[in-house]
Design an enzyme around this catalytic site. Structure first.
Site, PDB file in Angstrom:
ATOM      1  N   GLU A 160      57.343  20.349  20.323  1.00  0.00           N
ATOM      2  CA  GLU A 160      58.651  19.936  20.840  1.00  0.00           C
ATOM      3  C   GLU A 160      59.656  19.689  19.716  1.00  0.00           C
ATOM      4  OE1 GLU A 160      57.818  16.667  23.459  1.00  0.00           O
ATOM      5  OE2 GLU A 160      56.531  17.897  24.744  1.00  0.00           O
ATOM      6  N   HIS A 226      57.063  23.103  28.183  1.00  0.00           N
ATOM      7  CA  HIS A 226      56.359  21.899  28.625  1.00  0.00           C
ATOM      8  C   HIS A 226      57.002  21.450  29.929  1.00  0.00           C
ATOM      9  CE1 HIS A 226      54.856  20.869  24.282  1.00  0.00           C
ATOM     10  NE2 HIS A 226      54.516  22.081  24.708  1.00  0.00           N
ATOM     11  N   GLU A 255      52.212  22.465  28.022  1.00  0.00           N
ATOM     12  CA  GLU A 255      51.884  21.107  28.451  1.00  0.00           C
ATOM     13  C   GLU A 255      52.389  20.902  29.866  1.00  0.00           C
ATOM     14  OE1 GLU A 255      53.089  17.628  26.337  1.00  0.00           O
ATOM     15  OE2 GLU A 255      52.456  18.384  24.395  1.00  0.00           O
TER      16      GLU A 255
END
Length: 439
Positions: A160, A226, A255
């Protein structure tokens, strides 16, 4: 996303549909010796389609838990594990020796290892976060641990790497980092995370993925979204993933969870859509979450026999790991056939055993396991070394039988005695953990 200390701050914004033309370079220009991208698909070293079905494990904070965690993740059916590493910028650095050990442990459990540098989490918004350039420095520093392992590992460049501030720099920053990795000689598939704490609510990765892919000299970049609160409806999940698939850009859900503080992700839609489109997903996370997001644990206190509701859903539910995961074909390179010729004379026996390597690559160093059907004891063995515990037998190579080239075989013999009236041929054999054919 660093679940142990921070949560996403992504806003729930609508994702705008866009149409982009993928450059003609979307197909790999050469076949890699490891994982590689071709025509928008992730292929393994045998040019077989590979769909990630795995779990993140917070190795950097729980290093002692890793060997058993990987074994448990595999036993529950996963084909991969995303392993959290630290560059040393925020947490204790995972050095070359440690990373090499993790790779070996993944391989021992027959898992594809997605290695992830975590210290970039939320850069631009999280004050302590490191830029992608620092992640590149880290990978260069531990290169010897991953070089030559391209068949078994994928490098997740940085977790991220942009928060909700400065995410406009994602395109140039990611392209520059990938190029730096290639200049440094990395031939691995590189996985790049979206900005906005991984959720790309701004559409930055969606809109610029084609240009980032085209800028990779090896055309071997995979994009990772994600999915948490931004993706709380099936329509949002389907729209985002379909925009990559329709443009033949490789995408994985790197994720996701079944709940989150920023909203309730639609995990059923995430798993169903991923399965429908044939794209990978990796759930967060095995165990050890803190900071108010303990609900993201799949196993209670790292105990595989105590799966949480989320863990049971992920592994055993519809479109879950148990139902959809397929092992990477590179692990079938150790395919084997065992011929066990028994000469029985009642109270004693002789066995002539031949181990054939029916895979596509040489086996260097081997361990054959089997069970004696009757109560037997070994008196002598030649061309191998043998240990026995009850009926369980483990045979390992000698220095002169260490290598079994593809298509070749090694032979060893056993003489033993038995208290049974007749001896029998063992029913099954495993070579380095792989079940062999017999007959």
């Amino acid at each position: 996303m660093k679940r142990t200390l921070a949560t996403a701050a992504g806003a729930l914004l609508a994702i705008t549909a866009v149409t982009l033309t993928v450059p003609s370079t979307a197909q790999a220009t050469e076949v890699s010796t490891g994982f590689h991208v071709s025509d928008g698909r992730l292929l393994d070293a045998n040019n077989k389609d590979f769909v990630l079905r795995g779990v993140s494990h917070a190795h950097t904070w729980y290093t002692a838990r890793t060997p058993q965690a990987l074994k448990d993740i595999k036993a529950l059916g996963a084909n991969s594990a995303r392993v959290v590493l630290s560059t040393g910028d925020q947490w204790t650095k995972n050095d070359t020796a440690d990373v090499a050990a993790v790779v070996a442990q993944c391989k021992a459990s027959r898992l594809v290892c997605v290695l992830e540098a975590h210290d970039t989490t939320g850069y631009g918004e999280a004050g302590a976060a490191a830029p992608l350039s620092r992640a590149v420095d880290y990978w260069k520093g531990i290169k010897s641990a991953v070089e030559g392992q391209e068949k078994y590992i994928i490098l997740n460049l940085g977790n991220e790497p942009y928060g909700n501030t400065g995410y406009e720099n994602w395109t140039s920053g990611t392209a520059a980092a990938v190029k730096s990795m290639r200049i440094a000689g990395f031939k691995h598939t590189i996985m790049v995370d979206a900005p906005n704490w991984g959720q790309d609510w701004s559409g930055t990765m969606r809109d610029n993925a084609a240009s980032v892919f085209a800028s990779d000299p090896d055309k071997n970049t995979v994009f990772s979204i994600h999915m948490y609160g931004v993706y709380d409806t099936a329509a949002e999940v389907q729209d985002y993933l379909n925009q990559f698939v329709s443009r033949k850009l490789p995408i994985v859900v790197g994720e996701f969870g079944d709940a989150h503080s920023d909203g309730d992700p639609d995990e059923d839609a995430i798993m169903a859509t991923s399965q429908q489109l044939g794209i990978g997903y990796m759930g967060w996370s095995w165990s050890g979450n803190g900071g108010g997001v303990e609900y993201l644990d799949m196993a209670t206190d790292f105990d595989a026999s105590r799966l949480t509701t989320w863990g049971n859903r992920f592994f055993n539910g519809p479109n879950g790991v148990k139902e959809t995961a397929r092992e990477a074909s590179v692990y079938k390179d150790g395919s084997c056939h065992v011929s066990y010729k028994l000469s029985d004379w009642g109270s004693g026996f002789n066995a002539d055993v031949t181990v054939h390597n029916t895979g596509t690559t040489a086996i260097k160093g081997w361990q054959l396991r089997f069970l004696f059907p009757s109560v037997s004891s070994v008196d002598a063995v030649w061309n191998a070394e043998l240990s026995q515990e009850g009926s369980s037998v483990q045979v390992t190579n000698t220095s002169w039988t260490e290598s079994i080239p593809a298509g070749s075989s090694v032979n060893f013999g056993i003489t033993g005695s038995s208290s049974a009236s007749a001896n029998e041929v063992p029913s099954s054999f495993t070579l380095n953990g792989v079940t062999c054919t017999t007959g």
